[in-house]
Design a protein around this motif. Structure first.
Motif, PDB file in Angstrom:
ATOM      1  N   GLY A 154      57.124  44.773  32.112  1.00 38.45           N
ATOM      2  CA  GLY A 154      58.240  44.838  30.962  1.00 38.45           C
ATOM      3  C   GLY A 154      58.748  46.328  31.084  1.00 38.45           C
ATOM      4  N   GLY A 155      58.703  46.914  32.190  1.00 31.79           N
ATOM      5  CA  GLY A 155      59.334  48.135  32.263  1.00 31.79           C
ATOM      6  C   GLY A 155      58.490  48.995  33.394  1.00 31.79           C
ATOM      7  N   GLN A 156      59.194  50.109  33.814  1.00 28.71           N
ATOM      8  CA  GLN A 156      58.373  51.257  34.546  1.00 28.71           C
ATOM      9  C   GLN A 156      57.180  51.551  34.129  1.00 28.71           C
ATOM     10  OE1 GLN A 156      61.635  51.630  33.895  1.00 28.71           O
ATOM     11  NE2 GLN A 156      61.697  53.285  32.767  1.00 28.71           N
ATOM     12  N   ALA A 157      56.115  51.801  34.822  1.00 30.91           N
ATOM     13  CA  ALA A 157      54.898  52.147  34.321  1.00 30.91           C
ATOM     14  C   ALA A 157      54.895  54.041  34.232  1.00 30.91           C
ATOM     15  CB  ALA A 157      53.492  52.077  35.226  1.00 30.91           C
ATOM     16  N   LEU A 158      55.552  54.300  33.047  1.00 35.02           N
ATOM     17  CA  LEU A 158      55.963  55.788  33.110  1.00 35.02           C
ATOM     18  C   LEU A 158      55.868  56.121  31.583  1.00 35.02           C
ATOM     19  CD1 LEU A 158      56.751  58.586  34.280  1.00 35.02           C
ATOM     20  CD2 LEU A 158      59.153  57.548  33.966  1.00 35.02           C
TER      21      LEU A 158
END
Length: 158
Positions: A154-158
């Motif tokens: 669901g989005g970048q792992a940040l």
């Protein structure tokens, strides 16, 4: 549905330095990035927080999961960032870009991934995402700068 609307509902007389669109918000983080934001209750606090960012007396650290196995324990990416010449909605490392410096430390190695901590010296748009892609270790789940085959989180792992 925006954070600033919730803050404005709960509190009155917030800092107006960033105008009607982003009152009280001192800095931004990328969409789909989790983390903390600096929010100022008044203009004096807002100016002080901005000064701390400019003078680099405050530290911003992020944890990211990247594709690949980084072979060294730490590193620095010092590469200028500007608009991608072929895609105006993306950023890239470009010769005529603005100075951008990202330091990183490896926290843990996994089979096909590396968990890192990043510390920003500058604050450019998509800086960590662009720098990690630039050195060959794009963020897991990043729809803009990562590989097409990645973990769907669901989005970048940040």
């Amino acid at each position: 549905g925006k954070l600033v609307n919730g803050i404005m509902y709960q509190m009155k007389n917030l800092s107006g330095i960033n105008g009607e669109i982003r009152p009280c918000i001192v800095h931004r983080i990328d969409k789909d990035t989790s983390g903390l934001l600096m929010v100022a209750k008044n203009d004096v606090a807002h100016r002080s927080l901005v000064d701390q960012l400019v003078n680099k007396t405050v530290t911003r650290k992020y944890v990211a999961l990247v594709h690949g196995n980084i072979p060294h324990d730490y590193g620095t990416v010092d590469a200028p960032i500007g608009r991608n010449k072929n895609d105006r909605q993306s950023m890239d490392v470009v010769d005529d870009g603005k100075e951008a410096v990202t330091h990183f430390n490896v926290l843990e190695h996994f089979n096909k991934y590396t968990l890192i901590e990043c510390q920003l010296e500058t604050g450019r748009t998509h800086q960590i995402r662009v720098h990690m892609k630039y050195i060959g270790y794009p963020l897991v789940g990043d729809p803009k700068y990562g590989p097409k085959k990645t973990l769907d989180i669901g989005g970048q792992a940040l």
